[in-house]
Design a protein around this motif. Structure first.
Motif, mmCIF file in Angstrom:
data_model
loop_
_atom_site.group_PDB
_atom_site.id
_atom_site.type_symbol
_atom_site.label_atom_id
_atom_site.label_comp_id
_atom_site.label_asym_id
_atom_site.label_seq_id
_atom_site.Cartn_x
_atom_site.Cartn_y
_atom_site.Cartn_z
ATOM 1 N N ASP A 8 3.928 -8.074 -6.779
ATOM 2 C CA ASP A 8 3.054 -7.161 -6.052
ATOM 3 C C ASP A 8 3.380 -7.281 -4.564
ATOM 4 N N ALA A 9 2.731 -6.477 -3.740
ATOM 5 C CA ALA A 9 3.032 -6.472 -2.305
ATOM 6 C C ALA A 9 2.827 -7.851 -1.681
ATOM 7 N N THR A 10 1.801 -8.570 -2.109
ATOM 8 C CA THR A 10 1.532 -9.899 -1.564
ATOM 9 C C THR A 10 2.657 -10.867 -1.909
ATOM 10 N N VAL A 22 7.669 -1.521 -5.408
ATOM 11 C CA VAL A 22 6.306 -1.825 -4.964
ATOM 12 C C VAL A 22 6.206 -1.254 -3.547
ATOM 13 N N THR A 34 4.839 -13.352 -7.591
ATOM 14 C CA THR A 34 4.094 -12.260 -8.208
ATOM 15 C C THR A 34 4.752 -10.949 -7.803
ATOM 16 N N ALA A 62 4.138 -0.716 -0.149
ATOM 17 C CA ALA A 62 3.034 -1.331 0.622
ATOM 18 C C ALA A 62 2.655 -0.424 1.779
#
Length: 150
Positions: free
Chosen positions: A25-27, A148, A23, A150
């Motif tokens: 995103d940060a995760t 992205v 994904t 974080a």
């Protein structure tokens, strides 16, 4: 540090991981296994640019501008050679590496900010040899994703 303080960049780090996250995103980026590249001398200016989409009209003779296609661009990261460094071992000349393989990047600032993105590492070349420099290399990177933070 307190609100209003400033930061120097000493202590920043750059790390890489093979592939891109599941994904964007940060995760997703944080779930990858990164290897720090030691010996980074600086990380040049980077971030998206956008194409100028513009067209003048006959009615008023003015050109209207919009921001169009975004481009992560490319940078050349200078490295001081560190013998035995695991990060450099992944990318140095002589390593059988596909220059079109995708890598993820983790850039850590001295204030704790982490920026992730992915792209490709091109052919790494030898830095200039001179009497007042260490052995080193230039790592060209082309970014293909938005940043992205974080």
């Amino acid at each position: 540090m307190a609100d209003g303080d400033t930061y120097i960049d000493i202590g920043g780090k750059m790390s890489i991981a093979s592939g891109k996250p599941a994904t964007l995103d940060a995760t997703g980026f944080a779930a990858l296994s990164y290897t720090q590249i030691k010996g980074v001398l600086n990380i040049p200016e980077n971030g998206d640019t956008a194409e100028d989409v513009s067209e003048p009209t006959l009615e008023d003779g003015r050109t209207e501008h919009f921001y169009g296609t975004k481009d992560g661009g490319g940078i050349d990261v200078p490295l001081k050679y560190i013998e035995g460094d695991a990060g450099q071992a992944l990318i140095l000349p002589g390593v059988d590496r596909d220059v079109n393989a995708v890598w993820s990047f983790k850039i850590e600032d001295s204030d704790g900010t982490i920026t992730y993105k992915y792209g490709r590492i091109g052919p790494v070349r030898r830095r200039e040899r001179s009497s007042n420099a260490f052995k080193g290399f230039i790592m060209p990177i082309m970014f293909n994703s938005a940043e992205v933070v974080a």
